[in-house]
Design a protein around this motif. Structure first.
Motif, mmCIF file in Angstrom:
data_model
loop_
_atom_site.group_PDB
_atom_site.id
_atom_site.type_symbol
_atom_site.label_atom_id
_atom_site.label_comp_id
_atom_site.label_asym_id
_atom_site.label_seq_id
_atom_site.Cartn_x
_atom_site.Cartn_y
_atom_site.Cartn_z
ATOM 1 N N ARG A 609 0.842 -1.200 0.000
ATOM 2 C CA ARG A 609 0.000 0.000 0.000
ATOM 3 C C ARG A 609 0.877 1.249 0.000
ATOM 4 N N ALA A 610 0.327 2.333 -0.484
ATOM 5 C CA ALA A 610 1.068 3.591 -0.459
ATOM 6 C C ALA A 610 1.399 3.939 0.999
ATOM 7 N N GLN A 611 2.601 4.433 1.235
ATOM 8 C CA GLN A 611 3.071 4.663 2.604
ATOM 9 C C GLN A 611 2.620 6.042 3.102
ATOM 10 N N THR A 612 1.301 6.186 3.193
ATOM 11 C CA THR A 612 0.744 7.496 3.522
ATOM 12 C C THR A 612 0.962 7.894 4.976
ATOM 13 N N LEU A 613 1.279 6.929 5.832
ATOM 14 C CA LEU A 613 1.468 7.264 7.245
ATOM 15 C C LEU A 613 2.942 7.277 7.630
ATOM 16 N N ALA A 614 3.812 7.294 6.626
ATOM 17 C CA ALA A 614 5.243 7.269 6.918
ATOM 18 C C ALA A 614 5.610 8.432 7.833
ATOM 19 N N GLY A 615 6.454 8.166 8.811
ATOM 20 C CA GLY A 615 6.908 9.218 9.710
ATOM 21 C C GLY A 615 5.992 9.423 10.903
ATOM 22 N N MET A 616 4.824 8.776 10.906
ATOM 23 C CA MET A 616 3.909 8.960 12.041
ATOM 24 C C MET A 616 4.018 7.783 13.003
ATOM 25 N N THR A 617 3.809 8.103 14.283
ATOM 26 C CA THR A 617 3.837 7.052 15.297
ATOM 27 C C THR A 617 2.473 6.955 15.971
ATOM 28 N N PHE A 618 1.947 5.739 16.026
ATOM 29 C CA PHE A 618 0.658 5.488 16.653
ATOM 30 C C PHE A 618 0.854 4.678 17.928
ATOM 31 N N VAL A 619 -0.011 4.941 18.910
ATOM 32 C CA VAL A 619 -0.048 4.107 20.107
ATOM 33 C C VAL A 619 -1.492 3.642 20.264
ATOM 34 N N LYS A 637 0.989 -0.311 10.212
ATOM 35 C CA LYS A 637 2.358 -0.472 9.726
ATOM 36 C C LYS A 637 2.391 -0.661 8.216
ATOM 37 N N ALA A 638 1.370 -1.351 7.686
ATOM 38 C CA ALA A 638 1.328 -1.567 6.242
ATOM 39 C C ALA A 638 1.218 -0.243 5.499
ATOM 40 N N LEU A 639 0.736 0.786 6.200
ATOM 41 C CA LEU A 639 0.643 2.110 5.583
ATOM 42 C C LEU A 639 1.863 2.970 5.897
ATOM 43 N N GLY A 640 2.852 2.343 6.532
ATOM 44 C CA GLY A 640 4.115 3.048 6.757
ATOM 45 C C GLY A 640 4.267 3.641 8.142
ATOM 46 N N ALA A 641 3.235 3.476 9.003
ATOM 47 C CA ALA A 641 3.323 4.077 10.335
ATOM 48 C C ALA A 641 4.201 3.244 11.247
ATOM 49 N N LYS A 642 4.686 3.880 12.307
ATOM 50 C CA LYS A 642 5.332 3.149 13.391
ATOM 51 C C LYS A 642 4.281 2.937 14.461
ATOM 52 N N VAL A 643 4.335 1.795 15.156
ATOM 53 C CA VAL A 643 3.416 1.578 16.257
ATOM 54 C C VAL A 643 4.240 1.359 17.507
ATOM 55 N N SER A 644 3.939 2.144 18.537
ATOM 56 C CA SER A 644 4.764 2.091 19.732
ATOM 57 C C SER A 644 3.910 1.713 20.936
ATOM 58 N N THR A 651 4.640 11.042 19.825
ATOM 59 C CA THR A 651 3.522 10.235 19.328
ATOM 60 C C THR A 651 2.603 11.093 18.464
ATOM 61 N N SER A 652 2.226 10.588 17.279
ATOM 62 C CA SER A 652 1.351 11.375 16.409
ATOM 63 C C SER A 652 -0.108 11.234 16.826
ATOM 64 N N PHE A 653 -0.544 9.978 17.068
ATOM 65 C CA PHE A 653 -1.931 9.742 17.448
ATOM 66 C C PHE A 653 -2.016 8.602 18.452
ATOM 67 N N VAL A 654 -2.968 8.722 19.371
ATOM 68 C CA VAL A 654 -3.261 7.601 20.249
ATOM 69 C C VAL A 654 -4.661 7.095 19.894
ATOM 70 N N VAL A 655 -4.735 5.790 19.558
ATOM 71 C CA VAL A 655 -6.029 5.196 19.221
ATOM 72 C C VAL A 655 -6.614 4.613 20.500
#
Ligand code: AMP
Ligand code: ZN
Length: 700
Positions: A609-619, A637-644, A651-655
């Motif tokens: 998939r296109a790496q549209t979330l590259a550079g972002m970190t999700f928790v 992660k498949a969209l390029g995000a990091k998950v911490s 942190t970019s977003f907390v789900v």
């Protein structure tokens, strides 16, 4: 004694069969899982024969969980891929007590002053398995594989008596997957190797390999004869079993009739954890099976969830690995071995010794500098061990035991294989044979092509490839693709039968090898690139290059600068790649590979998939209804995000799901934007990064 079929017809037979099965299952559990038999072996066998007689009379009464079915028909789906219900993680290692302490301290720090406990278990040195039960009946067994997908070994695991075919529970969960380790006891391992040796068959390096090998037999009756056992230590979805901690899970598994390891401790303090590890280390040699450490797990599942996973391993567990076992032996020779790139490596040959479960007699000394630094000389008594419990290593000499006439070892001035000149480039530690026609290099090169990480052609190894070279059957890698069945058929394997006559490959093996060679034509291109054996191009670099250039032609056409511009590839690697493609001999071989139909370009991958979330970190925190946390993490992660696992200012977003933990409070505190499940779903579906409309204002 023969058993007459029961009086009273089918109905009575069905009832009797049911009773017999229940009784046999109970005794099997007492015997295999709890080591507490109630009846003699003979009595057990008699019950078994009676059941067999009933089933022979009424074949339609046979059930899949009947003990008579442990060795059923040949597996129809031998080793088909099985996707695990959730990832089978590996474990992070702590080498030594310092690293263990550091991990314990980190956990204490993360959890703060709250009450928590650790469960300490022995780390069984076997192979991981996952067992699935539906309504309490064993339906599938799988190997760990790469953690996501394993192999279906159900038919073979049925033959392992410690695995209940039906587990004991009045109302079993509709579906449950349990995990553990299949292993071979030390004594059975020794006996197996003895039989293998007598039969002129290869022996196994250690019980772990023997267990893994037994699990992958084509014929389940062979597995049955290998005396495997299991320890089960995990419930994949523990909530299905209604337990909330590791300690409870182990008790549940034991009650259900699984074989669980009795040596466990629920530790309240770090001191208790350390004491358990020390005791395990002392008792290691006395146990009837091999262990290679201790696994320490945070007990509470809620706390485990909070700590989360890294990409590779849970944060809530650590494998304390025992320090390598060291032994002394006598160094008999240092031989110079020529590798596929011409590198000449000194290899220590010593009297065979048993170290950490397997016998070793050779270890690489890497290069002349290492020989000098370690100061080992032929005749020395040396200390040996296994690095990471696998790779033999010479630690050094015992100076007091050096013979008076021991001399320093020297690198040969000509190649031990071809007598060609040996050259050691300025500033390098490795000496090389510079003769490109050197047969030793050719051998290594050809074997490398067939190896696991390269084209992975099963059935071809050092021995067979060596014989092929000797008989002139092959000279380079392209020759593999023009082999014919008849020539291969009659290939002398170099082994001798008991009567002294040579063992030839035979039509069966020959056909298999040819099929494997054929299959290798469609390997992904990075494997081919790695298989070419270009200096400095390991499998990681090969993957990086093919990910960018997609085809061998494109790599061959790229200039050194363009190559070096690839992430993870520097000028040194680029130069080496260029040198390879600038050599007309190499191009000729590639041409023949292409003509043979070997795949040389990767299609564009649709699953990326296109790496549209590259550079972002999700928790992620709290329970989601539509996904497990691992699934949600993987999708991000498949969209390029990091998950911490921890919330920080970066942190970019907390789900936030249902009943979020302290991470939610932390997000609010730091002003990190918060997403609910609906917003997460939108991001995963559309692949678009979250916008202002997606984030809650923090006052849920
Ligand atoms: P490693 O392969 O060194 O990363 O260690 C992880 C492996 O240890 C797991 O995949 C399990 O197969 C194995 N293992 C053995 N005993 C245990 C245990 N008691 N708990 C968890 N894993 C274990
Ligand atoms: Zn040579």
């Amino acid at each position: 004694m023969t058993f007459a079929p029961p009086e009273g017809g089918r109905e009575a037979a069905a009832a009797r069969a049911g009773d017999l099965r229940a009784e046999l299952a109970r005794h099997a559990c007492l015997y295999y899982a709890q080591d507490a038999p109630e009846i003699s072996d003979a009595a057990y066998d008699a019950l078994m024969r009676e059941l067999q007689a009933v089933e022979d009379e009424y074949p339609d009464l046979v059930t899949s969980d009947s003990p008579t079915q442990r060795i059923g028909a040949a597996p129809s789906q031998a080793f088909a891929p099985v996707r695990h219900s959730s990832r089978m993680y590996s474990l992070d290692n702590a080498l030594g007590f310092d690293e263990l302490d550091a991990w314990l301290e980190r956990i204490e720090r993360e959890l703060g002053p709250r009450q928590h406990a650790f469960v300490c278990e022995l780390k069984i040195d076997g192979a991981s398995i996952a067992l699935t039960y539906e309504d309490g009946v064993f339906v599938r067994g799988a190997t760990r594989g790469d953690g996501t997908t394993g192999e279906d070994v159900t038919a073979n695991l049925r033959a392992v008596k410690a695995i209940p075919l039906r587990f004991r529970m009045d109302v079993p969960p509709a579906r449950i997957e349990v995990r553990g380790e299949v292993y071979m006891p030390k004594s059975s391992f020794a006996a197996l190797n003895e039989t293998q040796d007598e039969a002129g068959l290869p022996t196994f390096a250690n019980p772990r390999n023997a267990a893994a090998g037994a699990m992958r037999q084509k014929d389940p009756s062979v597995t049955a004869g290998r005396d495997l056992s299991t320890f089960i230590y995990q419930i994949a979805d523990a909530r299905a079993a209604g337990v909330s901690s590791q300690w409870e899970a182990l008790a549940w598994l034991k009650r259900a009739g699984f074989r669980t390891n009795p040596d466990i401790v629920r530790a309240g303090t770090c001191e208790e954890v350390r004491a358990f590890c020390e005791r395990a280390l002392e008792r290691r040699g006395d146990l009837p099976y091999e262990i290679d450490g201790v696994v320490v797990k945070v007990d509470s599942f809620a706390t485990q969830d909070e700590l989360g996973h890294t990409a590779k391993a849970p944060r809530w567990a650590i494998a304390y690995k025992f320090p390598p076992e060291e032994k002394t032996t006598v160094l008999r020779a240092i031989v110079a071995q020529v590798g596929r790139t011409g590198a000449i490596t000194p290899v220590a040959e010593f009297d065979p010794v048993l170290v950490a479960g397997s016998t070793i007699a050779r270890a690489t000394l890497h290069n002349i500098d290492e020989v000098r630094r370690k100061d080992v000389r032929v005749g020395d008594t040396i200390v040996v061990r296994k690095a990471g419990d696998v790779i033999p290593e010479v630690v050094g000499p015992v100076p007091g035991l050096r013979p008076a006439d021991a001399v320093e070892w020297e690198m040969p001035v000509t190649c031990p294989s071809c007598d060609g000149p040996v050259w050691r480039p300025e500033g390098e530690v490795v000496s090389r044979c510079t003769n490109i026609a050197c047969p030793a290099q050719r051998w290594e090169r050809l074997v490398h092509w067939t190896s696991r990480g390269a084209m992975d052609i099963e059935g071809l190894g050092y021995e067979i490839v060596g014989r092929m070279i000797e008989t002139g059957m092959i000279r380079d890698i392209a020759d593999f693709y023009s082999l014919d069945a008849e020539g291969l058929d009659a290939l002398d394997t170099g082994r001798l039968k008991k009567d002294g006559s040579p063992v030839v490959l035979g039509p069966l093996m020959a056909t298999k090898i040819l099929a494997n060679i054929e299959g290798s034509k469609s390997q992904p291109v990075y494997r081919l690139l790695y298989g070419l054996g270009i200096r400095h191009v390991g499998s990681t670099v090969a993957e990086l290059l093919t990910a960018r250039f997609r085809s061998l032609d494109a790599i061959g056409a790229a200039g050194a600068e363009e190559l070096a511009d690839t992430e993870g590839v520097g000028p040194r690697i680029a130069a080496s790649v260029r040198t390879f493609f600038d050599n007309p001999d190499n191009i000729a071989v590639l041409k023949r590979l292409r003509a043979a139909g070997v795949r040389m370009a990767d299609e564009a991958r649709a699953d990326v998939r296109a790496q549209t979330l590259a550079g972002m970190t999700f928790v992620l925190t709290g329970a989601l209804s539509g996904y497990t946390r691992d699934e949600a993490g993987a999708a991000l992660k498949a969209l390029g995000a990091k998950v911490s696992g921890t919330v920080s200012k970066k942190t970019s977003f907390v789900v936030v799901g249902e009943e979020p933990g302290s991470k939610y409070d932390r997000a609010v505190e730091l002003g990190v934007p918060v997403l609910d499940e609906a917003a997460l779903e939108r991001v995963i579906e559309t692949g678009e990064a979250p916008g202002a409309a997606d984030t809650a204002d923090g006052s849920r």
